[in-house]
Design an enzyme around this catalytic site. Structure first.
Site, PDB file in Angstrom:
ATOM      1  N   ASP A  16       0.811  -1.225   0.000  1.00  0.00           N
ATOM      2  CA  ASP A  16       0.000   0.000   0.000  1.00  0.00           C
ATOM      3  C   ASP A  16       0.840   1.268   0.000  1.00  0.00           C
ATOM      4  O   ASP A  16       0.453   2.290   0.561  1.00  0.00           O
ATOM      5  CB  ASP A  16      -0.959   0.021   1.211  1.00  0.00           C
ATOM      6  N   GLU A  17       1.982   1.206  -0.624  1.00  0.00           N
ATOM      7  CA  GLU A  17       2.869   2.367  -0.657  1.00  0.00           C
ATOM      8  C   GLU A  17       2.427   3.394  -1.698  1.00  0.00           C
ATOM      9  O   GLU A  17       2.867   4.545  -1.656  1.00  0.00           O
ATOM     10  CB  GLU A  17       4.311   1.929  -0.971  1.00  0.00           C
ATOM     11  N   LYS A  19       1.937   2.045  -5.180  1.00  0.00           N
ATOM     12  CA  LYS A  19       2.497   1.470  -6.422  1.00  0.00           C
ATOM     13  C   LYS A  19       1.604   1.762  -7.628  1.00  0.00           C
ATOM     14  O   LYS A  19       2.086   2.143  -8.698  1.00  0.00           O
ATOM     15  CB  LYS A  19       2.661  -0.057  -6.258  1.00  0.00           C
ATOM     16  N   GLY A  43      -4.479  -4.243  -3.831  1.00  0.00           N
ATOM     17  CA  GLY A  43      -5.462  -3.212  -4.141  1.00  0.00           C
ATOM     18  C   GLY A  43      -4.674  -1.985  -4.522  1.00  0.00           C
ATOM     19  O   GLY A  43      -4.028  -1.367  -3.668  1.00  0.00           O
ATOM     20  N   HIS A  44      -4.625  -1.667  -5.810  1.00  0.00           N
ATOM     21  CA  HIS A  44      -3.803  -0.555  -6.298  1.00  0.00           C
ATOM     22  C   HIS A  44      -4.713   0.576  -6.758  1.00  0.00           C
ATOM     23  O   HIS A  44      -5.475   0.417  -7.707  1.00  0.00           O
ATOM     24  CB  HIS A  44      -2.892  -1.038  -7.435  1.00  0.00           C
ATOM     25  N   THR A  45      -4.606   1.715  -6.092  1.00  0.00           N
ATOM     26  CA  THR A  45      -5.513   2.831  -6.350  1.00  0.00           C
ATOM     27  C   THR A  45      -4.916   3.800  -7.359  1.00  0.00           C
ATOM     28  O   THR A  45      -3.748   4.196  -7.237  1.00  0.00           O
ATOM     29  CB  THR A  45      -5.769   3.599  -5.035  1.00  0.00           C
ATOM     30  N   ARG A 146       2.633 -28.821  -6.335  1.00  0.00           N
ATOM     31  CA  ARG A 146       2.463 -29.336  -7.699  1.00  0.00           C
ATOM     32  C   ARG A 146       1.114 -29.986  -7.970  1.00  0.00           C
ATOM     33  O   ARG A 146       1.001 -30.944  -8.704  1.00  0.00           O
ATOM     34  CB  ARG A 146       3.611 -30.317  -8.034  1.00  0.00           C
ATOM     35  N   GLN A 225       2.116  -6.124  -3.057  1.00  0.00           N
ATOM     36  CA  GLN A 225       2.533  -6.238  -1.648  1.00  0.00           C
ATOM     37  C   GLN A 225       3.829  -5.437  -1.432  1.00  0.00           C
ATOM     38  O   GLN A 225       4.027  -4.444  -2.100  1.00  0.00           O
ATOM     39  CB  GLN A 225       2.708  -7.720  -1.250  1.00  0.00           C
ATOM     40  N   VAL A 301      -8.624  -3.285  -0.093  1.00  0.00           N
ATOM     41  CA  VAL A 301      -9.263  -4.575  -0.401  1.00  0.00           C
ATOM     42  C   VAL A 301     -10.261  -4.955   0.675  1.00  0.00           C
ATOM     43  O   VAL A 301     -11.382  -5.347   0.393  1.00  0.00           O
ATOM     44  CB  VAL A 301      -8.184  -5.693  -0.543  1.00  0.00           C
ATOM     45  N   GLY A 303     -10.923  -2.985   3.667  1.00  0.00           N
ATOM     46  CA  GLY A 303     -11.464  -1.880   4.460  1.00  0.00           C
ATOM     47  C   GLY A 303     -10.949  -1.842   5.893  1.00  0.00           C
ATOM     48  O   GLY A 303     -11.378  -1.023   6.708  1.00  0.00           O
ATOM     49  N   ARG A 304     -10.020  -2.758   6.239  1.00  0.00           N
ATOM     50  CA  ARG A 304      -9.513  -2.788   7.614  1.00  0.00           C
ATOM     51  C   ARG A 304      -8.669  -1.548   7.918  1.00  0.00           C
ATOM     52  O   ARG A 304      -8.050  -0.976   7.015  1.00  0.00           O
ATOM     53  CB  ARG A 304      -8.613  -4.021   7.816  1.00  0.00           C
ATOM     54  N   ARG A 306      -5.490   0.365   8.732  1.00  0.00           N
ATOM     55  CA  ARG A 306      -4.069   0.075   8.610  1.00  0.00           C
ATOM     56  C   ARG A 306      -3.386   0.569   9.883  1.00  0.00           C
ATOM     57  O   ARG A 306      -3.704   1.644  10.388  1.00  0.00           O
ATOM     58  CB  ARG A 306      -3.473   0.765   7.388  1.00  0.00           C
ATOM     59  N   GLY A 413       0.093  13.931  -3.043  1.00  0.00           N
ATOM     60  CA  GLY A 413      -1.357  13.795  -3.072  1.00  0.00           C
ATOM     61  C   GLY A 413      -1.719  12.603  -3.926  1.00  0.00           C
ATOM     62  O   GLY A 413      -0.878  12.116  -4.698  1.00  0.00           O
TER      63      GLY A 413
HETATM   64  P1  GDP Z   1      -0.641   0.305  -3.596  1.00  0.00           P
HETATM   65  O1  GDP Z   1      -1.279  -0.956  -3.122  1.00  0.00           O
HETATM   66  O2  GDP Z   1       0.827   0.335  -3.339  1.00  0.00           O
HETATM   67  O3  GDP Z   1      -0.956   0.619  -5.032  1.00  0.00           O
HETATM   68  O4  GDP Z   1      -1.270   1.469  -2.720  1.00  0.00           O
HETATM   69  P2  GDP Z   1      -2.830   1.634  -2.295  1.00  0.00           P
HETATM   70  O5  GDP Z   1      -3.588   2.117  -3.464  1.00  0.00           O
HETATM   71  O6  GDP Z   1      -3.311   0.407  -1.618  1.00  0.00           O
HETATM   72  O7  GDP Z   1      -2.715   2.730  -1.169  1.00  0.00           O
HETATM   73  C1  GDP Z   1      -2.205   3.998  -1.408  1.00  0.00           C
HETATM   74  C2  GDP Z   1      -3.286   5.026  -1.033  1.00  0.00           C
HETATM   75  O8  GDP Z   1      -2.709   6.281  -0.902  1.00  0.00           O
HETATM   76  C3  GDP Z   1      -4.365   5.155  -2.079  1.00  0.00           C
HETATM   77  O9  GDP Z   1      -5.568   5.464  -1.441  1.00  0.00           O
HETATM   78  C4  GDP Z   1      -3.865   6.324  -2.919  1.00  0.00           C
HETATM   79  O10 GDP Z   1      -4.932   7.027  -3.572  1.00  0.00           O
HETATM   80  C5  GDP Z   1      -3.236   7.199  -1.872  1.00  0.00           C
HETATM   81  N1  GDP Z   1      -2.086   7.991  -2.289  1.00  0.00           N
HETATM   82  C6  GDP Z   1      -1.093   7.661  -3.164  1.00  0.00           C
HETATM   83  N2  GDP Z   1      -0.147   8.627  -3.183  1.00  0.00           N
HETATM   84  C7  GDP Z   1      -0.534   9.565  -2.303  1.00  0.00           C
HETATM   85  C8  GDP Z   1       0.052  10.792  -1.847  1.00  0.00           C
HETATM   86  O11 GDP Z   1       1.139  11.198  -2.242  1.00  0.00           O
HETATM   87  N3  GDP Z   1      -0.664  11.495  -0.911  1.00  0.00           N
HETATM   88  C9  GDP Z   1      -1.846  11.077  -0.411  1.00  0.00           C
HETATM   89  N4  GDP Z   1      -2.451  11.826   0.495  1.00  0.00           N
HETATM   90  N5  GDP Z   1      -2.421   9.929  -0.827  1.00  0.00           N
HETATM   91  C10 GDP Z   1      -1.761   9.178  -1.740  1.00  0.00           C
HETATM   92  P1  IMO Z   2      -0.801  -4.196  -2.219  1.00  0.00           P
HETATM   93  O1  IMO Z   2      -0.322  -4.771  -3.530  1.00  0.00           O
HETATM   94  C1  IMO Z   2      -0.952  -4.564   2.121  1.00  0.00           C
HETATM   95  C2  IMO Z   2      -1.135  -8.631   3.774  1.00  0.00           C
HETATM   96  C3  IMO Z   2      -2.426  -9.071   4.437  1.00  0.00           C
HETATM   97  C4  IMO Z   2      -1.885 -10.049   5.453  1.00  0.00           C
HETATM   98  C5  IMO Z   2      -0.740 -10.728   4.704  1.00  0.00           C
HETATM   99  C6  IMO Z   2      -1.117 -12.054   4.052  1.00  0.00           C
HETATM  100  O2  IMO Z   2      -2.098  -3.483  -2.307  1.00  0.00           O
HETATM  101  O3  IMO Z   2       0.276  -3.406  -1.559  1.00  0.00           O
HETATM  102  P2  IMO Z   2      -2.620 -12.722   1.968  1.00  0.00           P
HETATM  103  O4  IMO Z   2      -4.065 -12.482   1.691  1.00  0.00           O
HETATM  104  O5  IMO Z   2      -1.685 -12.203   0.936  1.00  0.00           O
HETATM  105  O6  IMO Z   2      -2.337 -14.171   2.301  1.00  0.00           O
HETATM  106  O7  IMO Z   2      -2.337 -11.901   3.332  1.00  0.00           O
HETATM  107  O8  IMO Z   2      -0.351  -9.811   3.699  1.00  0.00           O
HETATM  108  N1  IMO Z   2      -1.285  -8.125   2.382  1.00  0.00           N
HETATM  109  C7  IMO Z   2      -1.191  -6.839   2.044  1.00  0.00           C
HETATM  110  N2  IMO Z   2      -1.037  -5.725   2.793  1.00  0.00           N
HETATM  111  N3  IMO Z   2      -1.000  -4.461   0.790  1.00  0.00           N
HETATM  112  C8  IMO Z   2      -1.155  -5.554   0.011  1.00  0.00           C
HETATM  113  O9  IMO Z   2      -1.107  -5.504  -1.338  1.00  0.00           O
HETATM  114  C9  IMO Z   2      -1.287  -6.814   0.641  1.00  0.00           C
HETATM  115  N4  IMO Z   2      -1.459  -8.068   0.184  1.00  0.00           N
HETATM  116  C10 IMO Z   2      -1.444  -8.862   1.260  1.00  0.00           C
HETATM  117  O10 IMO Z   2      -3.076  -7.990   5.041  1.00  0.00           O
HETATM  118  O11 IMO Z   2      -1.310  -9.363   6.546  1.00  0.00           O
HETATM  119 MG    MG Z   3      -2.817  -1.602  -1.859  1.00  0.00          MG
END
Ligand code: GDP
Ligand code: IMO
Ligand code: MG
Length: 423
Positions: A16-17, A19, A43-45, A146, A225, A301, A303-304, A306, A413
């Protein structure tokens, strides 16, 4: 002709960085965008022009025209969730069938894999991983043992193979005394998803990618991840089940190490983790709640909530090392806009011992912090490095010094436009 390269964009902490956002921004510079690991646990936003999409299995390069997107062999895919995700994009006007290829070698997530995921979690009692419940662990386990089904299996004798594997899962579930489930509706959708997936190009993506590289085309490998969730290098057993690190690009796409070019390591200006497991920088106080609220740190994904904390240089150094990160991308700096002091975890301590090396098990270790002045300025409207407040410049310089790696992009942002290149 010069061969093309595969650049990797990898989450280097707990996922959730951001990406998805950066892959979308980078896509115009590449010919192919490919996912190499994970599945709908991701879950990539992506946010642009007032629209928001959350992608799970489909690469985040899908919004740019004339780019090929690939779901690689290292991924796992659930036909029902894939259909739902793809139809949403089709409804929004994105034509997928010609631009999205799926590896025949990617593994299929069955409805019963998801039930097994729940059953295995329930059996763990207090030691739950806190998975996303998408059947990731059981599907990768089956790949390793396998016995799994792959996308290529959809093309021949599939119904029989499906019935056999499902029966085996049902037997395992009986042994686990986990029988109170009903997948009738889920299975109906899943089989509809199977028929839908057959309309896509199910191909040998490793051959396609290597041919493109020979033709001088460039590929962006989109991580899922993060390094601390990697099956080998993360906080095992509280991890996901695939190799999320740079090595996973080679195995998950079928490209040689010599094809890897830049390795972009993406992290947030602070830390988050979703699910269970040790997290030395976790804040249980009002500061943690404030970061969560301002950063909207709720899982895309599940709603928990973080879990939130300050930036963790021990984890970042480790991730830079195992991935060979060449450039860092810092996200969500704007979330810290109002904090008078910003802290950075520079070491871990436990029972009088202090370390800057990632321990085998981070349970029980706590953070040693360095305090830095906050910038207390709204960053969200800035468009260039020249406008950065001094304290923000200092924070970036401090991280670059400590991490011995340049930060080349800063995000202020969630919108595509709120992305600033440095230097
Ligand atoms: P990913 O899984 O690495 O693609 O990241 P996620 O989409 O799960 O989580 C990143 C969240 O931060 C999303 O809700 C994005 O819309 C938001 N986001 C991304 N970059 C920024 C930023 O620079 N500032 C803020 N405030 N939100 C951001
Ligand atoms: P993105 O690509 C954050 C976490 C789950 C759990 C552990 C194992 O959006 O960054 P799993 O369902 O993979 O067996 O769960 O990994 N997890 C993530 N946390 N971002 C993700 O993906 C994740 N994918 C899995 O919360 O702790
Ligand atoms: Mg994510």
């Amino acid at each position: 002709m010069t061969r093309g390269k595969v650049d990797a964009l990898l989450g280097i902490v707990f996922g959730d960085e951001g990406k998805g956002k950066v892959v979308d921004v980078f896509t115009p510079k590449y010919d192919i965008v490919a996912r190499f690991a994970g599945g709908p646990n991701a879950g990539h936003t992506i946010i642009f022009e007032g629209k928001k999409f959350v992608l799970r299995s489909i690469p985040s390069g899908i919004f740019a025209e004339n780019k090929l997107n690939i779901i690689g062999n290292g991924c796992v895919i659930a036909p029902d969730l894939f259909m739902q995700e793809a139809r949403e994009l089709e409804t929004a006007g994105y034509d997928l069938k010609n631009r999205l290829h799926i590896s025949k070698r990617a593994h299929l997530i069955l409805p019963t894999h998801r039930v097994l995921d729940r059953a295995l979690e329930a059996a763990k009692g207090k030691n739950k991983v806190g998975t996303t419940g998408k059947g990731i662990g059981p599907t990768y386990s089956e790949k390793a043992s396998r016995t799994g089904l792959r996308v290529g299996d959809l093309l021949e004798n599939f119904e029989e193979k499906y019935r056999t594997l499902k029966a085996r899962h049902e037997e395992t579930l009986r042994q686990l005394h986990y029988t109170d489930y009903d997948i009738t509706e889920e299975e109906r959708l899943w089989l509809e998803g199977v028929a839908y997936m057959r309309q896509f190009s199910l191909v040998d993506t490793e051959i396609e990618i290597n041919r493109a590289l020979r033709e001088g085309k460039n590929v962006l490998a989109e991580g899922a991840q993060g390094t601390m969730l990697d099956i080998d290098h993360g906080t095992y057993p509280f991890v996901s089940s695939s190799n999320t690190v740079c090595g996973g690009v080679c195995t998950g796409l079928g490209v040689p190490p010599s094809a890897i070019g830049e390795v972009f390591g993406i992290f947030k200006a602070y830390s988050t983790r979703v699910g269970s497991g040790p997290f030395p920088v976790e804040l249980f106080d009002e500061t943690g709640d404030r970061i969560r609220e301002i950063g909207h740190e709720y899982g895309a994904v599940t709603g928990r909530n973080r879990r939130c904390g300050w930036v963790d240089l021990v984890a970042l150094k480790y991730a830079i090392m195992v991935n060979g990160v060449t450039q860092l991308i810092m996200m969500k700096g704007d979330v810290l806009d109002t904090f008078p002091t910003i802290r950075a975890c520079v070491a871990y301590q436990k029972d009088g011992e202090v370390t800057t090396d990632m321990p085998f098990d981070t349970e029980g270790w706590t953070a040693v912090y360095k305090d830095l002045p906050g910038w207390q300025t709204d960053l969200t409207h800035l468009t260039s490095e020249a406008d950065f407040p001094q304290a923000f410049k200092d924070y970036i310089a401090f991280l670059e010094r400590e991490l011995e790696t340049p930060i080349t992009i800063v995000s202020v942002g969630p919108d595509r436009a709120q992305t600033i290149s440095l230097k």
